[in-house]
Design an enzyme around this catalytic site. Structure first.
Site, PDB file in Angstrom:
ATOM      1  N   HIS A 156      24.783 -23.835  25.308  1.00  0.00           N
ATOM      2  CA  HIS A 156      23.927 -24.795  25.207  1.00  0.00           C
ATOM      3  C   HIS A 156      23.239 -25.532  27.047  1.00  0.00           C
ATOM      4  O   HIS A 156      21.815 -25.215  26.980  1.00  0.00           O
ATOM      5  CB  HIS A 156      24.745 -26.179  25.461  1.00  0.00           C
TER       6      HIS A 156
ATOM      7  N   GLU B  93      15.895 -30.498  18.996  1.00  0.00           N
ATOM      8  CA  GLU B  93      14.518 -29.768  19.103  1.00  0.00           C
ATOM      9  C   GLU B  93      13.598 -29.744  18.100  1.00  0.00           C
ATOM     10  O   GLU B  93      12.477 -28.640  18.719  1.00  0.00           O
ATOM     11  CB  GLU B  93      15.085 -28.139  18.199  1.00  0.00           C
TER      12      GLU B  93
END
Length: 175
Positions: A58, A88
């Site tokens: 991450h 995203e």
């Protein structure tokens, strides 16, 4: 203090762009601007982002997000609005910009993002984005136009990713 709290509430802490709530707070101004001049909506999604997080962690995904957001921020003109609306996913609202003008700008974004290299990723790993562009119609709300841009974005993804598709413009592209 109140203004600072509102800014904090409406801003994505990772990217510094607006979050979904911040974009909703700009809706009335964007709709007003879009009634008098073209307003193009760009939906953007980092291709295979989950794979980046899964393979490299991450922290690497966060670096990708902040760099993509930085490119978006630098390319926007005064009065344009950008928001991170999901993990995203980004939405850009381009004032006084036709779909063709938005297409040119988006293609610059797409190419610049694909040219990024990250210390957190292998040297040969290329981060790409797909884009969908729609123009706000006089009789619709902002989120309706965003939904249309999102559908166009998913058509670009189905066609192979790393592409820009635009409503009414026969200029689909790929790297």
């Amino acid at each position: 203090i109140v203004r600072g709290l509102k800014t904090e509430r409406d801003t994505d802490p990772l990217t510094g762009l607006l979050n979904r709530r911040g974009l909703q707070g700009r809706e009335a101004r964007l709709l007003s601007a879009g009634r008098h001049k073209p307003l193009s909506i760009v939906a953007c999604d980092i291709d295979r982002f989950k794979g980046i997080n899964d393979r490299f962690g991450h922290a690497a995904g966060d670096v990708v997000l902040t760099n993509v957001a930085g490119i978006i921020r630098r390319r926007l003109r005064s009065g344009d609005v950008a928001a991170r609306t999901g993990g995203e996913e980004f939405v850009l609202c381009l004032k006084s910009n036709t779909v063709k003008g938005a297409f040119r700008l988006t293609e610059q974004l797409r190419r610049e993002i694909a040219g990024l290299r990250f210390a957190e990723l292998p040297d040969d790993f290329v981060v790409t984005c797909s884009f969908g562009i729609a123009e706000l119609h006089a009789d619709e709300g902002l989120w309706d136009a965003i939904a249309r841009a999102d559908k166009i974005l998913y058509a670009a993804k189905r066609a192979g990713r790393n592409r820009t598709f635009a409503e009414g413009v026969q200029l689909p592209s790929a790297a």
